[in-house]
Design a protein around this motif. Structure first.
Motif, PDB file in Angstrom:
ATOM      1  N   LEU A 187      -6.676  -3.165  -1.645  1.00 13.12           N
ATOM      2  CA  LEU A 187      -5.943  -3.862  -2.708  1.00 13.12           C
ATOM      3  C   LEU A 187      -4.719  -4.574  -2.148  1.00 13.12           C
ATOM      4  O   LEU A 187      -4.371  -5.677  -2.588  1.00 13.12           O
ATOM      5  CB  LEU A 187      -5.532  -2.864  -3.792  1.00 13.12           C
ATOM      6  CG  LEU A 187      -6.671  -2.204  -4.570  1.00 13.12           C
ATOM      7  CD1 LEU A 187      -6.120  -1.177  -5.551  1.00 13.12           C
ATOM      8  CD2 LEU A 187      -7.523  -3.239  -5.294  1.00 13.12           C
TER       9      LEU A 187
ATOM     10  N   LEU B 100      -8.980   2.376  -0.661  1.00 12.26           N
ATOM     11  CA  LEU B 100      -8.906   1.486  -1.814  1.00 12.26           C
ATOM     12  C   LEU B 100      -7.517   0.865  -1.925  1.00 12.26           C
ATOM     13  O   LEU B 100      -7.378  -0.352  -2.137  1.00 12.26           O
ATOM     14  CB  LEU B 100      -9.258   2.263  -3.084  1.00 12.26           C
ATOM     15  CG  LEU B 100      -9.126   1.514  -4.418  1.00 12.26           C
ATOM     16  CD1 LEU B 100      -9.974   0.245  -4.426  1.00 12.26           C
ATOM     17  CD2 LEU B 100      -9.540   2.439  -5.576  1.00 12.26           C
ATOM     18  N   ASN B 101      -6.472   1.673  -1.765  1.00 13.95           N
ATOM     19  CA  ASN B 101      -5.103   1.146  -1.784  1.00 13.95           C
ATOM     20  C   ASN B 101      -4.902   0.066  -0.722  1.00 13.95           C
ATOM     21  O   ASN B 101      -4.274  -0.966  -0.959  1.00 13.95           O
ATOM     22  CB  ASN B 101      -4.100   2.280  -1.533  1.00 13.95           C
ATOM     23  CG  ASN B 101      -3.645   2.961  -2.803  1.00 13.95           C
ATOM     24  OD1 ASN B 101      -3.597   2.347  -3.856  1.00 13.95           O
ATOM     25  ND2 ASN B 101      -3.314   4.234  -2.708  1.00 13.95           N
TER      26      ASN B 101
ATOM     27  N   PRO C 137     -14.021   0.930  -8.137  1.00 15.49           N
ATOM     28  CA  PRO C 137     -13.419   0.049  -7.124  1.00 15.49           C
ATOM     29  C   PRO C 137     -13.512  -1.429  -7.490  1.00 15.49           C
ATOM     30  O   PRO C 137     -12.533  -2.168  -7.361  1.00 15.49           O
ATOM     31  CB  PRO C 137     -14.223   0.380  -5.864  1.00 15.49           C
ATOM     32  CG  PRO C 137     -14.587   1.824  -6.043  1.00 15.49           C
ATOM     33  CD  PRO C 137     -14.880   1.964  -7.508  1.00 15.49           C
TER      34      PRO C 137
ATOM     35  N   ALA D 113     -12.222   6.115  -9.581  1.00 16.91           N
ATOM     36  CA  ALA D 113     -11.275   6.430  -8.512  1.00 16.91           C
ATOM     37  C   ALA D 113     -10.945   7.918  -8.463  1.00 16.91           C
ATOM     38  O   ALA D 113     -10.725   8.475  -7.389  1.00 16.91           O
ATOM     39  CB  ALA D 113      -9.995   5.614  -8.690  1.00 16.91           C
TER      40      ALA D 113
ATOM     41  N   THR E 105      -3.671   3.890  -7.666  1.00 17.89           N
ATOM     42  CA  THR E 105      -4.978   3.600  -8.236  1.00 17.89           C
ATOM     43  C   THR E 105      -5.061   4.165  -9.651  1.00 17.89           C
ATOM     44  O   THR E 105      -4.327   5.084 -10.006  1.00 17.89           O
ATOM     45  CB  THR E 105      -6.114   4.199  -7.383  1.00 17.89           C
ATOM     46  OG1 THR E 105      -5.937   5.621  -7.289  1.00 17.89           O
ATOM     47  CG2 THR E 105      -6.100   3.611  -5.974  1.00 17.89           C
TER      48      THR E 105
ATOM     49  N   CYS F 282       0.859  -1.185   0.000  1.00 17.17           N
ATOM     50  CA  CYS F 282       0.000   0.000   0.000  1.00 17.17           C
ATOM     51  C   CYS F 282       0.892   1.231   0.000  1.00 17.17           C
ATOM     52  O   CYS F 282       1.547   1.523   0.996  1.00 17.17           O
ATOM     53  CB  CYS F 282      -0.907   0.017   1.230  1.00 17.17           C
ATOM     54  SG  CYS F 282      -1.954   1.504   1.361  1.00 17.17           S
TER      55      CYS F 282
ATOM     56  N   ARG G 198      -9.554   6.996  -1.472  1.00 22.29           N
ATOM     57  CA  ARG G 198      -8.592   6.365  -2.376  1.00 22.29           C
ATOM     58  C   ARG G 198      -7.542   5.598  -1.583  1.00 22.29           C
ATOM     59  O   ARG G 198      -7.071   4.547  -2.018  1.00 22.29           O
ATOM     60  CB  ARG G 198      -7.922   7.420  -3.264  1.00 22.29           C
ATOM     61  CG  ARG G 198      -8.855   8.021  -4.278  1.00 22.29           C
ATOM     62  CD  ARG G 198      -8.163   8.964  -5.241  1.00 22.29           C
ATOM     63  NE  ARG G 198      -7.367   8.245  -6.225  1.00 22.29           N
ATOM     64  CZ  ARG G 198      -7.050   8.742  -7.419  1.00 22.29           C
ATOM     65  NH1 ARG G 198      -7.458   9.958  -7.760  1.00 22.29           N
ATOM     66  NH2 ARG G 198      -6.332   8.054  -8.259  1.00 22.29           N
TER      67      ARG G 198
ATOM     68  N   HIS H 171     -10.879  -2.310  -9.895  1.00 18.80           N
ATOM     69  CA  HIS H 171      -9.584  -2.448  -9.224  1.00 18.80           C
ATOM     70  C   HIS H 171      -9.485  -3.818  -8.548  1.00 18.80           C
ATOM     71  O   HIS H 171      -8.445  -4.490  -8.642  1.00 18.80           O
ATOM     72  CB  HIS H 171      -9.412  -1.356  -8.164  1.00 18.80           C
ATOM     73  CG  HIS H 171      -9.016  -0.022  -8.695  1.00 18.80           C
ATOM     74  ND1 HIS H 171      -9.930   0.908  -9.117  1.00 18.80           N
ATOM     75  CD2 HIS H 171      -7.794   0.559  -8.862  1.00 18.80           C
ATOM     76  CE1 HIS H 171      -9.294   1.993  -9.510  1.00 18.80           C
ATOM     77  NE2 HIS H 171      -7.999   1.809  -9.371  1.00 18.80           N
TER      78      HIS H 171
END
Length: 274
Positions: A208, A204-205, A154, A193, A148, A142, A201, A157
């Motif tokens: 992921l 989201l990172n 999302p 994003a 992103t 991360c 965001r 992703h």
């Protein structure tokens, strides 16, 4: 209300609620680090001290709550005598770090001490000038910013990163949405994003990074932009990862004085302590 008065009021509210003194110190230190780094107004970010203290109490489960600990397992990350120089500046000099499964390591140090550079080296994105990095298992990373794709939703992703980790589209989407919910974020909306806030965001990172249950998670100040109780949700997720037997390395603030991690690498002194 300025930063200092807000933090003082928060400290009083936490003590009034009977939150363990060590936990309260951790909460105040993390809030202070975010406020001073971002320059944002505390009321806009966290709300009133009373409201935020209430969110803390709901999140940590009452006074003197401590996460469950498990014993360490096999080595997941072994950094040996890593050096990195940018032009005339020596950023990293003979850095060593060993992290095992079931451990959380905090990387701290002054600005410019090489915290982000070290994580990028561990993630394989930057090569050291000398030394070695051995990773045993799969890695989730991360970054502090970026990471992103502006025009992807999302779910897209999740599918993209999940495919690289052997997950089909349905499982990737389900895991991504579940991990997002832990951070108090509904990731099901079809929003690109580029239209998400900076804090979202970063969520989201973080999601992921955790997709596919990697053995080692490298997290570079992953809670930048988080508000209210979200960073507490983040730390509870870190502890769950540790209890599941994963190794976690977090670039963060002020944790070298607190019993919240298993070892601390202070890049100001280039040594790790347990």
């Amino acid at each position: 209300m300025n930063h200092q008065s807000w933090l003082a009021a928060l400290t009083g509210e936490l003590h009034r609620h009977g939150v363990d003194r060590e936990v309260a110190g951790h909460v105040v230190a993390e809030a202070a680090a975010h406020l001073y780094d971002s320059g944002e107004a505390p009321l806009a970010v966290f709300g009133t001290p009373a409201d935020y203290a209430g969110a803390v109490v709901r999140s940590v489960g009452g006074p003197a709550h401590l996460p469950r600990r498990t014993g360490p397992g096999p080595v997941r990350l072994d950094v040996r005598d890593v050096r990195k120089r940018y032009r005339r500046q020596q950023v990293l000099d003979r850095v060593r770090l060993t992290v095992r499964a079931g451990e959380v390591a905090a990387v701290v140090g002054a600005n410019g001490s090489g915290k982000s550079t070290l994580l990028r080296i561990c993630a394989g994105l930057v090569s050291p000038d000398s030394g070695s990095v051995h990773v045993h298992g799969t890695v989730g990373y991360c970054p502090q910013d970026g990471g992103t794709a502006d025009f992807l939703y999302p779910d897209e992703h999740f599918a993209l990163v999940g495919a690289g980790r052997g997950l089909d589209r349905a499982r990737s989407r389900a895991e991504g949405r579940t991990q997002a919910a832990v951070l108090d974020w509904d990731a099901s909306a079809a929003v690109a994003a580029r239209q998400l806030s900076g804090g979202t965001r970063q969520k989201l990172n973080l999601v992921l990074a955790g997709l596919g249950d990697p053995d080692l998670l490298l997290l570079d100040e992953p809670y930048q932009g988080f508000d209210r109780g979200t960073y507490l949700d983040f730390w509870h997720q870190v502890w769950r990862w540790r209890d599941d037997g994963r190794a976690v390395v977090v670039v963060t603030h002020l944790l070298n004085q607190l019993d919240r991690v298993d070892l601390v690498l202070d890049l100001s002194h280039r040594e790790a302590t347990r």
